[in-house]
Design an enzyme around this catalytic site. Structure first.
Site, PDB file in Angstrom:
ATOM      1  N   HIS A   1       0.771  -1.090  -0.244  1.00  0.00           N
ATOM      2  CA  HIS A   1       0.179  -0.267  -0.275  1.00  0.00           C
ATOM      3  C   HIS A   1       0.871   1.010   0.185  1.00  0.00           C
ATOM      4  CE1 HIS A   1       0.479   1.263   4.884  1.00  0.00           C
ATOM      5  NE2 HIS A   1       0.375  -0.223   4.926  1.00  0.00           N
TER       6      HIS A   1
ATOM      7  N   ASP B   1       6.659   1.121   6.458  1.00  0.00           N
ATOM      8  CA  ASP B   1       5.203   0.615   6.064  1.00  0.00           C
ATOM      9  C   ASP B   1       4.670   1.991   5.517  1.00  0.00           C
ATOM     10  OD1 ASP B   1       2.743  -0.072   6.813  1.00  0.00           O
ATOM     11  OD2 ASP B   1       1.739   0.568   8.416  1.00  0.00           O
TER      12      ASP B   1
ATOM     13  N   GLU C   1      -5.030   1.870   2.253  1.00  0.00           N
ATOM     14  CA  GLU C   1      -4.719   0.803   3.466  1.00  0.00           C
ATOM     15  C   GLU C   1      -5.589   1.545   4.718  1.00  0.00           C
ATOM     16  OE1 GLU C   1      -3.610  -2.197   6.265  1.00  0.00           O
ATOM     17  OE2 GLU C   1      -2.503  -0.076   5.626  1.00  0.00           O
TER      18      GLU C   1
HETATM   19 ZN   LIG Z   1       0.687  -1.831   6.028  1.00  0.00          ZN
END
Ligand SMILES: [Zn+2]
Length: 464
Positions: A274, A286, A320
């Protein structure tokens, strides 16, 4: 269901000669290719460079932000530069939550600024903030027992980190439970195995039938301090101020490019991560590095002139973190195409440790035969299990799913959703190992010499 079963039968028949898909077969046919992939991945520093450039140049990439759209446009331009096939952006309406100014103060027994981050989706406090006595509790059971004490107070969930799945419940549902007990605001101990005065944000939920109270994460150190003060009867007083607001939906985009396959080019393996992140740190772990690792795995196959039977598509899903609208929209647009596998990488960019697979046993057996080739990168386990948030809507239609897991999962949550999630947390050699493992796994699957079942919406009515 009927059509799907027929498709599966065709797989079963075509793997009757097990020797076509066992590990000896894969080793013999693909070990030179795997060596080539690994050598090329290890001498290339461009994945790390691009990850760092994206994070440094565009900043955090929260849905609805200009930063995110600037990063998306840049990704598209780089994919075009790489000469990838079918580079395109697909529009996705996304939620647009904005943090605004915020702070949390300890007023008594001493004055201090408590490091905090409002939780994604939270409402604001009134203009004058919310000042109150705190009630520190460990878990939902304790809240239930001490419900009568919570009225008019700021409830603090000082929930230790056991694992993400366990502890994240307090971030997700804390505000609902606290409001039901009569609290005026909700604070949680950040969901992370370590403190270091680093707050971690993330998505929270409300329930339409329960009063919406502001919710924020504070650091592990302050959660523990508040608990000690309470135990001594010092009645700590805290002030919370938040300007958070939810604006009308914005337009974002999924970023797509492909490596066109050979004789089965109409069969698709969609692989990605994402591209959005939280608005703190720059979303390196992330999930920026993973997005770039997937795209570079496919780019590497292209550069090596490796054209698998089937098409491999990179999809960098948007939103996401606070809505999964990218994954939903992708399913809506593409569900009629012949997807044979969905692949997602969203578990931190460290040395790869596991290849996860969710699908029919027959396919699992084939995937297990990939092991000796993946072991050339790092010793890897092939496991059955959870594979990804963005791909789950396609998987609900019956498409198998795959992902890689990495070592150092604890370390991942040191940085996750915090100001510390920046490019320096990623080792260039680790991202290259992930590129190599992903390239091998995707190539082997895309080149499988057997008939693969592909999802058809009509085949799934009433299933799952
Ligand atoms: Zn993530």
């Amino acid at each position: 269901v009927f059509i799907f079963k027929i498709l599966f039968l065709s797989v079963l028949f075509s793997v009757q000669t097990r020797t076509q898909t066992d590990s000896t077969f894969f080793l013999k046919k693909y070990s030179d290719i795997a060596k080539q992939i690994i050598a090329a991945a290890y001498k290339d520093s461009s994945a790390w460079e691009r990850m760092a450039y994206m994070c440094d140049t565009f900043g955090p990439r929260l849905s609805g932000s200009e930063n995110l759209e600037n990063a998306i446009k840049w990704l598209e331009s780089q994919m075009l530069l790489d000469g990838m096939d079918n580079v395109r952006l697909e529009q996705v309406p996304v939620p647009h939550w904005h943090r605004g100014s915020e702070y949390c103060l300890l007023l008594s027994p001493h004055k201090a600024n408590i490091p905090m981050l409002g939780l994604g989706g939270s409402v604001a406090t009134p203009k004058e903030g919310i000042t109150g006595q705190v009630l520190v509790i460990t878990d939902f059971d304790e809240l239930e027992k001490r419900k009568s004490e919570a009225t008019g107070k700021i409830v603090v969930f000082n929930q230790p980190f056991y694992d993400y799945a366990q502890s994240v419940q307090y971030r997700t549902y804390g505000a609902i439970k606290a409001a039901q007990a009569g609290a005026i605001a909700c604070l949680i101990r950040s969901v992370s195995p370590i403190g270091m005065q680093n707050p971690h944000t993330g998505m929270m939920r409300y329930n339409d039938t329960v009063l919406k109270i502001p919710a924020a994460a504070i650091t592990a150190e302050y959660s523990a301090m508040l608990e000690r003060m309470q135990r001594r009867g010092q009645n700590p007083i805290v002030k919370l101020y938040m300007e958070a607001e939810t604006l009308p939906d914005a337009i974002s985009h999924n970023v797509i490019c492909e490596l066109k396959g050979g004789e089965k080019a109409d069969e698709i393996i969609a692989a990605g991560g994402h591209i959005d992140s939280w608005d703190t740190g720059t979303g390196a772990q992330d999930d920026g590095a993973a997005c770039i690792a997937i795209w570079h795995a496919i780019k590497l196959l292209k550069e090596l002139g490796l054209k698998p039977r089937r098409t491999i598509r990179t999809v960098l899903w948007t939103n996401e973190e606070n809505g999964v609208m990218g994954g939903k929209k992708y399913t809506e647009i593409h569900k009629y195409e012949k997807h044979v596998l969905m692949f997602e990488f969203d578990s931190g960019t460290f040395p790869p440790s596991d290849l996860r697979f969710k699908g029919h046993d027959t396919l699992m057996k084939i995937v297990q035969s990939f092991k000796p080739l993946l072991d050339m990168v790092e010793p890897m386990k092939i496991v059955d299990g959870w594979v990804g948030v963005d791909i789950r809507y396609m998987m609900d239609l019956g498409v198998p799913g795959m992902s890689i897991d990495t070592r150092d999962q604890d370390k991942y949550f040191w940085y996750h959703h915090s100001p510390a999630d920046t490019p320096d947390k990623i080792n260039p050699q680790d991202i290259n190992k992930c590129v190599a493992a992903i390239a091998i796994a995707l190539y082997l699957y895309a080149d499988l010499p057997v008939e693969l079942p592909w999802q058809q919406p009509i085949a799934h009515q009433g299933t799952k």
